[in-house]
Design an enzyme around this catalytic site. Structure first.
Site, PDB file in Angstrom:
ATOM      1  N   HIS A 126      79.903 -25.030  92.701  1.00  0.00           N
ATOM      2  CA  HIS A 126      79.741 -25.648  94.023  1.00  0.00           C
ATOM      3  C   HIS A 126      81.133 -25.904  94.600  1.00  0.00           C
ATOM      4  CE1 HIS A 126      79.462 -29.365  96.604  1.00  0.00           C
ATOM      5  NE2 HIS A 126      78.526 -28.619  97.161  1.00  0.00           N
ATOM      6  N   HIS A 172      86.621 -27.367 102.843  1.00  0.00           N
ATOM      7  CA  HIS A 172      85.428 -28.201 102.932  1.00  0.00           C
ATOM      8  C   HIS A 172      85.407 -28.805 104.320  1.00  0.00           C
ATOM      9  CE1 HIS A 172      82.696 -31.469 100.973  1.00  0.00           C
ATOM     10  NE2 HIS A 172      82.015 -30.516 101.582  1.00  0.00           N
TER      11      HIS A 172
END
Length: 595
Positions: A126, A172
């Site tokens: 992830h 991110h």
């Protein structure tokens, strides 16, 4: 004698290798049983390996090779305690405690790899580019390389326009993380994709791009990967291809393209409150892996819309406006289509006989969904792929209980590979199976359909299939691998072992040995029994801690082993660090028996 004098004397004694006098009584008894006049011949050793170690296919030549191999051990060479024809108890004990006597079989792919991808648990990362926390750490291709070298097969990249809107970066979104160029990540994937496993690497893209930049990504991927990039040939697959057919291929998984949405600046208040909660919840290895207790029952109508991680791939793919400006060359690269249909939980698990897809749920969404839709999830994952990802407040990059997803057939249980702790130890342990290739064939009960079209119900407690008996004999190696004042400044350590099972709730349990004071080579000699109702999903957890009366107990090593591949008999179990790196010397001598 003062504590300091005692410590110096004891430490000096530990410079020498283990001797037969330190062997557990059971080991001495077995040697007596399988030897004659203090000598264990090749035939004696072979009989021991077949009858006790359950190595039924072992030949006389194999036993002879073990005896020959003992001659290469530096500690034994000068002691004249073996010959080409036999060994004595010293050599026998040294063999049992050697790296060749591993609790798992030699690394080798042995599962059927010709089934569709949906039939496998897949080693999944992830936000694979992050070096630390989810809020402010640097993005780099380094963590991607590390993951691939460990055997991870699914790499996630969040792709965004750069500040000039003329190139693509990985970061991110809506956080303070510093970006890395996409092309750098792609080149690292190509270089390291198949160093640990020849089975396919899946790149999951969380796409926040305009059509022109999607076209740029397609060009980058095509030029970087060349012939190893798999293109499906049709927009939607009726069945996923197999790992065997995709050996040394790279495949792309993402939602059908949508228009880029401008990122919003993260709210300072939100990040501060989340940070405090996440860091307060879990302190490295100190927090136990949680189960389903206390999870609210799902609200079928609304719970699927709660996207607490704002992962772009989870947006609806049913809106035709999202595809009208899509770059066609980008769409052609997508093998595993991701997205959710409109509606609630029930609608998400509906099957389409004409195509297969990937569905993503956060860990919270899954925990709620399995309580009322457990069987529907199992049925869905027989043909389709379910990906589970960490909840949004895990900004410290911690992880969750992977068994909830695995027990319902979820193939891609996505973990923060830098989020060291007990949850990640389970992930490491699970994917030691099947030669560490990153693909594990799901148990038949998760794939089969009964005569009345019924499927496995994870919420039903099953009868016990077998019992695993575990004996913790002793441990050694801390004196060699740790500084001599690491655990206690003035005396040897006080070790104890925690041992147990991670699996379905009925099988999950942890037990512990007594604490042995002032001993670098503790000999616990304790036995435990673990009844197993679903041994196919069970993981044996082993941890060593050093008791500290005034502070938190010190960490002394850990490992996690798939019960389905555990070798019977007396085995040397190597321990690993918090980060999952194998210690050079630290190991336990244990015995495993199945009844």
């Amino acid at each position: 004698m003062s504590k300091q004098t005692y410590k110096i004397c004891f430490c000096f004694r530990r410079r020498f290798p283990l001797t037969a006098t330190e062997a557990p009584d059971e080991v001495k008894s077995l040697f007596d049983q399988y030897s004659e006049n203090g000598a264990m011949s090749v035939d004696h050793l072979r009989r021991f390996l077949i009858e006790v170690q359950k190595e039924n296919n072992l030949t006389v030549e194999d036993a002879q090779a073990i005896i020959d191999g003992l001659g290469h051990l530096h500690e034994l060479r000068h002691l004249n305690i073996f010959s080409r024809k036999c060994i004595n108890i010293e050599a026998f004990f040294k063999y049992l405690f050697s790296d060749t006597n591993h609790p798992l079989p030699p690394p080798m792919v042995h599962h059927d790899m010709s089934a569709p991808l949906s039939h496998y648990f897949i080693y999944t990362g992830h936000n694979s580019y992050l070096t630390g926390n989810q809020l402010s750490s640097a993005c780099s291709d380094g963590p991607i390389t590390n993951a691939l070298q460990r055997g991870v097969r699914v790499i996630e990249l969040d792709i965004w326009p750069n500040s000039k809107k003329d190139n693509v970066e990985v970061l991110h979104g809506r956080t303070l993380t510093t970006p890395v160029e996409l092309i750098k990540c792609l080149k690292s994937i190509k270089e390291h994709a198949f160093t640990a496993s020849e089975y396919p690497v899946v790149i999951t893209l969380e796409d926040h791009l305009t059509p022109d930049l999607q076209a740029k990504v397609a060009e980058m991927a095509t030029q970087t990967f060349g012939d190893i990039l798999f293109c499906p040939g049709s927009e939607c697959l009726k069945e996923f291809p197999s790992p065997e057919s995709l050996k040394k291929r790279i495949i792309i998984s993402t939602k059908p393209p949508k228009e880029y949405l401008e990122a919003k600046e993260i709210k300072e208040k939100e990040s501060d409150s989340q940070k405090g909660k996440a860091l307060g919840d879990e302190q490295a290895w100190g927090r136990e892996v949680s189960n389903l207790k206390g999870i609210p029952v799902a609200n079928d109508k609304h719970d699927l819309d709660e996207d607490d991680n704002n992962e772009g791939e989870d947006l609806d793919d049913a809106d035709p406006k999202s595809n009208q400006h899509a770059a066609p060359e980008y769409k052609r690269l997508i093998t595993i289509h991701a997205g959710k249909p409109k509606g609630g939980l029930q609608d998400s698990f509906k099957l389409d006989p004409e195509k297969v897809r990937r569905l993503s749920l956060s860990e919270q969404q899954l925990e709620k969904a399995v309580q009322i839709h457990g069987k529907e999830i199992v049925r869905f994952t027989q043909r389709n792929i379910l990906r589970v990802y960490p909840k949004g407040i895990r900004i410290d990059s911690s992880n969750y209980n992977p068994l909830i997803g695995w027990s319902h057939g979820a193939q891609m249980v996505a973990f923060n590979m830098q989020g060291y702790g007990r949850s990640l130890w389970l992930m490491h342990g699970m994917f030691k199976a099947n030669g560490g290739c990153g693909y594990i064939k799901k148990p038949d009960f998760l794939l089969n359909t009964g005569p009345h079209n019924e499927v496995f119900d994870p919420n039903v407690r099953l009868p016990e299939k077998k019992t695993l008996k575990v004996t913790v004999y002793m441990g050694e190696g801390w004196y060699q691998d740790f500084t001599h004042t690491h655990f206690d400044a003035f005396s040897p350590p006080d070790f104890y072992v925690r041992v147990g099972i991670a699996g379905v709730p009925a099988d999950t349990i942890m037990k512990k040995t007594k604490t042995l004071e002032d001993n670098w080579v503790p000999d616990w000699n304790e036995k435990f029994e673990f009844p197993l109702s679903v041994p196919e999903l069970a993981l044996l957890r082993i941890e060593v801690h050093e008791y500290d009366m005034s502070e938190k107990d010190d960490f002394g090593g850990q490992t996690c082993l798939p019960v389905s591949e555990l070798r019977s008999g007396i085995r040397a179990v190597p321990l690993h660090s918090l980060e999952g790196e194998k210690y050079k010397s630290v190991k336990l001598l244990m015995r495993f028996e199945f009844v």
